[in-house]
Design an enzyme around this catalytic site. Structure first.
Site, mmCIF file in Angstrom:
data_model
loop_
_atom_site.group_PDB
_atom_site.id
_atom_site.type_symbol
_atom_site.label_atom_id
_atom_site.label_comp_id
_atom_site.label_asym_id
_atom_site.label_seq_id
_atom_site.Cartn_x
_atom_site.Cartn_y
_atom_site.Cartn_z
ATOM 1 N N ASN A 1 -3.547 -2.356 -7.000
ATOM 2 C CA ASN A 1 -3.918 -2.672 -5.612
ATOM 3 C C ASN A 1 -5.355 -3.164 -5.660
ATOM 4 O O ASN A 1 -6.283 -2.359 -5.823
ATOM 5 C CB ASN A 1 -3.771 -1.435 -4.730
ATOM 6 C CG ASN A 1 -4.059 -1.712 -3.266
ATOM 7 O OD1 ASN A 1 -4.453 -2.822 -2.895
ATOM 8 N ND2 ASN A 1 -3.884 -0.714 -2.434
ATOM 9 N N ARG B 1 0.252 -5.122 -5.288
ATOM 10 C CA ARG B 1 0.420 -5.047 -3.842
ATOM 11 C C ARG B 1 -0.242 -6.265 -3.215
ATOM 12 O O ARG B 1 -1.445 -6.461 -3.322
ATOM 13 C CB ARG B 1 -0.235 -3.782 -3.282
ATOM 14 C CG ARG B 1 -0.098 -3.674 -1.768
ATOM 15 C CD ARG B 1 -1.035 -2.639 -1.192
ATOM 16 N NE ARG B 1 -0.904 -2.570 0.261
ATOM 17 C CZ ARG B 1 -1.818 -2.057 1.061
ATOM 18 N NH1 ARG B 1 -2.939 -1.562 0.567
ATOM 19 N NH2 ARG B 1 -1.631 -2.036 2.362
ATOM 20 N N HIS C 1 1.234 -2.335 6.106
ATOM 21 C CA HIS C 1 1.589 -0.983 5.636
ATOM 22 C C HIS C 1 3.090 -0.894 5.372
ATOM 23 O O HIS C 1 3.686 0.189 5.464
ATOM 24 C CB HIS C 1 1.202 0.095 6.663
ATOM 25 C CG HIS C 1 -0.265 0.244 6.887
ATOM 26 N ND1 HIS C 1 -0.816 0.468 8.136
ATOM 27 C CD2 HIS C 1 -1.316 0.191 6.035
ATOM 28 C CE1 HIS C 1 -2.129 0.554 8.029
ATOM 29 N NE2 HIS C 1 -2.461 0.384 6.766
ATOM 30 N N ARG D 1 -11.863 -0.690 13.044
ATOM 31 C CA ARG D 1 -11.244 -1.802 13.763
ATOM 32 C C ARG D 1 -11.077 -1.443 15.232
ATOM 33 O O ARG D 1 -10.710 -0.324 15.575
ATOM 34 C CB ARG D 1 -9.882 -2.151 13.169
ATOM 35 C CG ARG D 1 -9.937 -2.654 11.738
ATOM 36 C CD ARG D 1 -8.542 -2.841 11.179
ATOM 37 N NE ARG D 1 -8.568 -3.168 9.763
ATOM 38 C CZ ARG D 1 -7.662 -2.777 8.874
ATOM 39 N NH1 ARG D 1 -6.635 -2.038 9.274
ATOM 40 N NH2 ARG D 1 -7.767 -3.103 7.606
ATOM 41 N N GLU E 1 3.387 4.680 -1.620
ATOM 42 C CA GLU E 1 3.516 3.230 -1.685
ATOM 43 C C GLU E 1 3.660 2.748 -3.126
ATOM 44 O O GLU E 1 4.351 1.756 -3.404
ATOM 45 C CB GLU E 1 2.288 2.582 -1.052
ATOM 46 C CG GLU E 1 2.140 2.896 0.430
ATOM 47 C CD GLU E 1 0.771 2.550 0.973
ATOM 48 O OE1 GLU E 1 0.626 1.473 1.564
ATOM 49 O OE2 GLU E 1 -0.157 3.373 0.798
#
Length: 409
Positions: free
Chosen positions: A7, A93, A182, A244, A388
């Site tokens: 990742n 990823r 996600h 965010r 993940e």
């Protein structure tokens, strides 16, 4: 089959080496400050079944980082393989699939060119993803590289869910639509929830999965497929997050730019990196925020009230969209570990039949599936640890095997 899962960010690289035969993690670690210098603390951390190591090393680029990674994997003290020949493939990823297929794909130079051509759809992530793969190809020649896309799980959304109210030509020509993110996490925990519920003869057709962390998103999963999700064309849409803003009136962008003397890019960077939890109360980690709440800080309390309120609204809208709700799943750093955040979210969901049990939530063990709803609650509420990396590892394995089968035929 040993799969290296990677990742990559613009200046970082996280990894796990997974044995897919039994889903065991042979080692994992992270490399930071790639392309940066002048730091004092270790920027490389490696933990494996044979030992751990932390080192400080300046790295010019991701190729240098991969060379360090290889040396750690094969290290005489903490390594877990004798050579890279033992690695069947590297699974990367990718935040975005661009305008191409969302299926996992064995990467070639041409495929990387097509992905970088779509970098405008994910300008913060796509260049780093592609650069990382090219570096891996240099450092580990001959080892297949596979892209597993975060947007893939959400590709089953119907047009009524992913379309925006812009001119249709903007969708056709510029690909303006909701994509969702996600995906690997939502896919993993929804599958785990369905398996767990089926084993107990409990309904599992309509599930809402809440991946909550510094970045958060909520997905509606009907019969195992995503039918809606809170993040949009970018990860900025949705609820309030660590840094965010979440969804705002588009006019806010123009208004802030004019009043603060910022360019469009500066304003979007501001909404992505300097707003959310941090923008309101000064902290992005909910553990710090709850300490402030306990000290009577009104802004900290406001942040967590906003967070819980916005998530409840999304859950309610998805229950309406699916015409029912069987289960709510919490995962991610906040979803799995913050009993206080779960309580702030779940305290007013009784109208949906989701009867929250605070005692169960406060005492649920970490690292395993836990029920946090009352006995007999019409809607089951679960905490499920996400994974993940195993999703990426399995997809990578299947893509490599599928390519070999196709070549042999």
């Amino acid at each position: 089959m040993k799969i290296l899962v990677v990742n990559a960010g613009s200046s970082s690289l996280k990894y796990q080496l997974i044995e897919t035969d039994d889903s065991s993690v042979l080692c994992k670690g992270g490399i930071e400050r790639i392309g940066a210098g002048g730091f004092d603390k270790p920027n490389v951390s490696h933990k494996g079944i044979k030992g751990s190591k932390e080192i400080k090393v300046e790295l010019a680029d991701h190729t240098a980082a991969f060379n360090v990674l290889i040396s750690l994997l094969t290290d005489s003290e903490c390594g877990v393989i004798s050579s890279c020949d033992e690695i069947a493939a590297v699974g990367h990823r990718f935040v975005h699939s661009g305008t191409g297929s969302t299926e996992p794909v064995v990467l070639t130079s041409d495929k990387l060119d097509s992905l970088i051509a779509d970098k405008d759809l994910a300008p913060l992530h796509m260049p780093a993803n592609v650069s990382c793969v090219r570096s891996c190809m240099i450092a580990m020649p001959g080892v297949p590289n596979v892209a597993v896309f975060d947007t893939a799980f959400h590709s089953t959304m119907p047009p009524k869910a992913y379309m925006y109210g812009v001119r249709y030509e903007d969708y056709e020509d510029l690909h303006v639509r909701k994509y969702g993110f996600h995906g690997a996490s939502h896919r993993f925990v929804s599958a785990e929830a369905i398996e767990w519920l089926k084993a107990r003869n409990m309904p599992c057709g309509n599930i809402v999965t809440c991946h909550l962390g510094n970045g958060s998103s909520v997905s509606a999963v009907k019969d195992g497929k995503c039918v809606d999700t809170s993040m949009g064309m970018t990860p900025l849409e949705g609820m309030l997050m660590g840094t965010r803003s979440g969804s705002v009136d588009p006019f806010v962008v123009q208004y802030l730019a004019g009043k603060r003397g910022m360019s469009l890019d500066e304003t979007l960077a501001y909404l992505n990196k300097k707003c959310g939890f941090a923008g309101i109360c000064g902290y992005s980690d909910c553990r710090d925020i709850y300490k402030l709440v306990d000290e009577g800080d009104d802004k900290a309390r406001l942040v967590m009230e906003m967070f819980g309120y916005q998530i409840r609204k999304i859950i309610g809208s998805y229950a309406a969209g699916m015409n029912g709700l069987d289960a709510i799943v919490f995962t991610g750093g906040i979803g799995e570990n913050s009993d206080r955040a779960r309580a702030d979210i779940c305290k007013e969901l009784d109208f949906l039949g989701a009867r929250f049990d605070k005692n169960k939530s406060d005492t649920c063990p970490r690292g395993e599936i836990s029920v946090i709803s009352e006995d007999g609650s019409p809607v089951t509420m679960l905490v499920i640890p996400t994974n993940e990396e195993i999703v990426i590892a399995r997809d990578t394995r299947d893509a490599v095997i599928g390519k070999k089968v196709a070549e042999n035929n």
